[in-house]
Design a protein around this motif. Sequence first.
Motif, PDB file in Angstrom:
ATOM      1  N   MET A 120       0.833  -1.196   0.000  1.00 39.40           N
ATOM      2  CA  MET A 120       0.000   0.000   0.000  1.00 39.40           C
ATOM      3  C   MET A 120       0.869   1.247   0.000  1.00 39.40           C
ATOM      4  O   MET A 120       1.920   1.288   0.665  1.00 39.40           O
ATOM      5  N   ASP A 121       0.418   2.263  -0.743  1.00 37.05           N
ATOM      6  CA  ASP A 121       1.109   3.552  -0.732  1.00 37.05           C
ATOM      7  C   ASP A 121       1.160   4.091   0.693  1.00 37.05           C
ATOM      8  O   ASP A 121       0.182   4.034   1.434  1.00 37.05           O
ATOM      9  N   VAL A 122       2.296   4.654   1.051  1.00 34.60           N
ATOM     10  CA  VAL A 122       2.477   5.141   2.403  1.00 34.60           C
ATOM     11  C   VAL A 122       1.606   6.363   2.693  1.00 34.60           C
ATOM     12  O   VAL A 122       1.297   6.654   3.847  1.00 34.60           O
ATOM     13  N   ALA A 123       1.168   7.063   1.641  1.00 38.04           N
ATOM     14  CA  ALA A 123       0.357   8.271   1.801  1.00 38.04           C
ATOM     15  C   ALA A 123      -0.549   8.429   0.580  1.00 38.04           C
ATOM     16  O   ALA A 123      -0.325   7.797  -0.458  1.00 38.04           O
ATOM     17  N   PRO A 124      -1.585   9.265   0.671  1.00 32.41           N
ATOM     18  CA  PRO A 124      -2.434   9.517  -0.500  1.00 32.41           C
ATOM     19  C   PRO A 124      -1.637  10.150  -1.646  1.00 32.41           C
ATOM     20  O   PRO A 124      -0.592  10.771  -1.439  1.00 32.41           O
ATOM     21  N   VAL A 125      -2.159   9.983  -2.857  1.00 32.13           N
ATOM     22  CA  VAL A 125      -1.533  10.568  -4.047  1.00 32.13           C
ATOM     23  C   VAL A 125      -1.632  12.090  -3.970  1.00 32.13           C
ATOM     24  O   VAL A 125      -2.704  12.638  -3.666  1.00 32.13           O
ATOM     25  N   THR A 126      -0.535  12.782  -4.225  1.00 33.90           N
ATOM     26  CA  THR A 126      -0.481  14.239  -4.097  1.00 33.90           C
ATOM     27  C   THR A 126      -0.766  14.934  -5.421  1.00 33.90           C
ATOM     28  O   THR A 126      -0.794  14.301  -6.487  1.00 33.90           O
TER      29      THR A 126
END
Length: 483
Positions: free
Chosen positions: A164-170
């Motif tokens: 999973m991506d560590v953070a939302p897409v910026t």
Amino acid sequence: MKSMCHPLRSLWWAILLIIIVSANSTTDEAESAVPINPDDEPHPDPNEENYPGMIYIGRHDHHDGKRTGFHTDNGVKFIYGTGFDETHKEIEEKDLHHVHYGPDSEHDIADRAHGKTREQVLHEKRAGKIDLSKGPKPYGWFEEHPLDGGMVPPKVVRVDPFFMDVAPVTNKEFGKFVRATYYETEAEKFGWSFVLSSFLPNAENLHEAEVDPEAEDWVAVDGAYWRNPEGPGTSYKYRENHPVVHVSHRDAAEYCTWVGKRLPGEREWEAAARGGNVGPKNRTLYVWGDDQTTDAAKEYANLWGDGDFPWDNKAEDGWRATSPVKTFKPNLFGLYDMTGNVWEWQRGGKHKKRIVRGGSYVDSLDGSFNHAATLGVRATLHGTTTTGNVGFRCVKSPKRKEEYHWVYDNEGSGTAELVLEDEQGNRKQRQTQQNQQPQPIDLYEDDDEFDEEVIHDPTQPRPDETRKRVLAVKPRTVRSDEL
């Protein structure tokens, strides 16, 4: 004359030898592409697979901390659903470790929290003890808790390991996708998007613009999209590290496909959000625990706070709208913004009811307005909805070896051989014999196939026993209510 024939004869032999060697090498390459004994092929080691900016969610060995391989069950079991329903505390710990095989393996584990097994429930249905006055429930029916929208009652579920991506897409990351593909979001195609009423640059627009009939605090603003979050005259330039917003479900899925990933399933998302606190004893309401005070929440999540929604945001956490990713503390898995900041699109659902998880900066702790931003918070939106508080992140499945199964060969000449079959069931078969010409059919034949009784000779094999079987790649499907 003999001296002239000898060189020609040698030349012909050399050409023939080259043809034979080439044919053998081609056959060897074709056979080596498909394993002779698929069971001997080992699973890829998940410890050797890593992706930048992603975290592995799956079982780990208790002794050395390494990831458990696919030779055993390496998925994650946890209690899925709302945190406000206290029945999750009655689920026994062994339910999380129960290995469920057999004919009923596709069903959920018995719900011991309510003291009834699946067999007891079926018996009561047959005996007429259950009130069915409300009629049968449709497929995918989901009972929601009124505060956070999570499933009622909670139950034990399992998910396969994933990254999973560590953070939302910026905004910065989404901008690279748009520039590389010339992608046009659905908010740009429609020409408008929803903006929170207190964020409008011009207060006069509030009396003129249309509002969401189900959420009157959200106003349809012409020209609002991910580059102009509050409409014309606003810009994302100083928010490049903020989560991208004003993206629809399709926009999010297109981006994930472009980077070689996919949207998460909502069960995958909740397994990651809980950060290992998945049992009846350590399951918590929020990322930081069960404390419902703003002082405890402001270290971990971007929420509305103690002010009156939608006009009075006191910014106890430092932000009135979206915040840069990784601003707040991560959960135990190292994932950021799993609560608050922006809702996140999920895989599955229906087009008119796509799933979002996580809550956003407009949500509260206790559900006194909007949603209660618990780890079980859940909502549904139309797939084309674009607003200033919905974003997304991506996941990726780890590599696994090809699995094979036997299928009947009804296409070729009957010779058993190894064939490949993709996920859609399309088979790629290597022909070992030339295709036989189909026999012509006499359309004017008067014989009726039912005129004479066909008696099977017991000394000969039955027709169904002569069918050949071939080994094909087993399609990997996901059985869940998320699809």
